[in-house]
Design a protein around this motif. Structure first.
Motif, PDB file in Angstrom:
ATOM      1  N   ILE A   1      42.211 -58.732  59.439  1.00  0.00           N
ATOM      2  CA  ILE A   1      42.874 -57.973  60.500  1.00  0.00           C
ATOM      3  C   ILE A   1      43.569 -56.722  59.979  1.00  0.00           C
ATOM      4  O   ILE A   1      43.644 -55.712  60.665  1.00  0.00           O
ATOM      5  N   GLY A   2      44.115 -56.780  58.780  1.00  0.00           N
ATOM      6  CA  GLY A   2      44.922 -55.681  58.265  1.00  0.00           C
ATOM      7  C   GLY A   2      46.280 -55.701  58.946  1.00  0.00           C
ATOM      8  O   GLY A   2      46.820 -56.753  59.241  1.00  0.00           O
ATOM      9  N   THR A   3      46.830 -54.527  59.211  1.00  0.00           N
ATOM     10  CA  THR A   3      48.070 -54.473  59.980  1.00  0.00           C
ATOM     11  C   THR A   3      47.696 -54.205  61.431  1.00  0.00           C
ATOM     12  O   THR A   3      46.640 -53.649  61.726  1.00  0.00           O
TER      13      THR A   3
ATOM     14  N   GLN B   1      42.551 -61.243  71.120  1.00  0.00           N
ATOM     15  CA  GLN B   1      42.154 -60.042  70.391  1.00  0.00           C
ATOM     16  C   GLN B   1      42.176 -60.243  68.882  1.00  0.00           C
ATOM     17  O   GLN B   1      41.326 -59.729  68.170  1.00  0.00           O
ATOM     18  N   LEU B   2      43.150 -60.997  68.387  1.00  0.00           N
ATOM     19  CA  LEU B   2      43.281 -61.137  66.942  1.00  0.00           C
ATOM     20  C   LEU B   2      42.614 -62.388  66.374  1.00  0.00           C
ATOM     21  O   LEU B   2      42.239 -62.408  65.203  1.00  0.00           O
TER      22      LEU B   2
ATOM     23  N   GLN C   1      38.488 -67.391  69.288  1.00  0.00           N
ATOM     24  CA  GLN C   1      38.567 -68.826  69.572  1.00  0.00           C
ATOM     25  C   GLN C   1      39.379 -69.577  68.519  1.00  0.00           C
ATOM     26  O   GLN C   1      39.576 -70.775  68.634  1.00  0.00           O
ATOM     27  N   GLY C   2      39.857 -68.881  67.504  1.00  0.00           N
ATOM     28  CA  GLY C   2      40.628 -69.529  66.440  1.00  0.00           C
ATOM     29  C   GLY C   2      42.025 -69.895  66.902  1.00  0.00           C
ATOM     30  O   GLY C   2      42.541 -69.360  67.876  1.00  0.00           O
ATOM     31  N   ASP C   3      42.649 -70.807  66.176  1.00  0.00           N
ATOM     32  CA  ASP C   3      43.985 -71.267  66.526  1.00  0.00           C
ATOM     33  C   ASP C   3      45.031 -70.319  65.951  1.00  0.00           C
ATOM     34  O   ASP C   3      45.074 -70.078  64.750  1.00  0.00           O
ATOM     35  N   VAL C   4      45.887 -69.805  66.805  1.00  0.00           N
ATOM     36  CA  VAL C   4      46.934 -68.883  66.397  1.00  0.00           C
ATOM     37  C   VAL C   4      48.238 -69.627  66.075  1.00  0.00           C
ATOM     38  O   VAL C   4      49.079 -69.112  65.352  1.00  0.00           O
TER      39      VAL C   4
END
Length: 163
Positions: free
Chosen positions: A65-67, A112-113, A116-119
């Motif tokens: 992702i970077g910043t 967006q970041l 489907q992954g877990d945040v």
């Protein structure tokens, strides 16, 4: 003081700038008015948040992702309830979270970041200005809230990644 129509569970919202030391007094007085369903406080009117840059603690996420520039607002413990915004994952803030390094992000942020992954459980820090210097403690994401509210005419009011 302004009364605003928004797409939310409530029919109308009154928006006013209130000095922090008067929150308790204002809450009591407004709640006593007929027809008032709830009173809450946020650091910005939703849809008009301030922007800050963040960086995730996890090296793999940071490399991917970077910043990221995101919109940020502080909310009272009951803000999501008053705005009729559903918690989609994780949990709501509690009084035990006051002053703790935790954050709830909106659906757009998670999608967006992380797709489907877990945040949940991810940690990040805010960066100072244009530098790579971190400001303050690393925050842990404890919840995901539906995007809220929808101010139809506000720039960035829909689909903006918000913490």
């Amino acid at each position: 003081i302004h009364s605003v129509d928004i797409e939310s569970g409530a029919e109308r919202f009154v928006i006013a700038k209130v000095e922090g030391s008067r929150h308790g007094e204002i809450t009591r007085r407004v709640q006593a008015e007929p027809g008032v369903a709830g009173v809450t406080f946020t650091s910005f009117v939703p849809g008009f948040e301030s922007d800050r840059r963040l960086e995730f603690d996890d090296a793999e996420v940071r490399e991917r992702i970077g910043t990221e520039e995101v919109s940020v607002t502080s909310v009272a413990l009951n803000a999501f309830e008053v705005y009729d915004a559903r918690i989609l994952a994780g949990r709501q803030f509690t009084s035990a979270d006051l002053g703790a390094p935790v954050a709830i992000v909106n659906r757009s942020f998670a999608d967006q970041l992380f797709g489907q992954g877990d945040v949940l459980g991810r940690r990040f820090s805010f960066l100072r200005g244009g530098s790579a210097e971190r400001t303050g403690a690393s925050l842990e994401i404890i919840g995901v809230v539906d995007d809220f509210p929808k101010f139809p005419s506000s720039p960035g009011g829909r689909g903006v990644a918000i913490i």
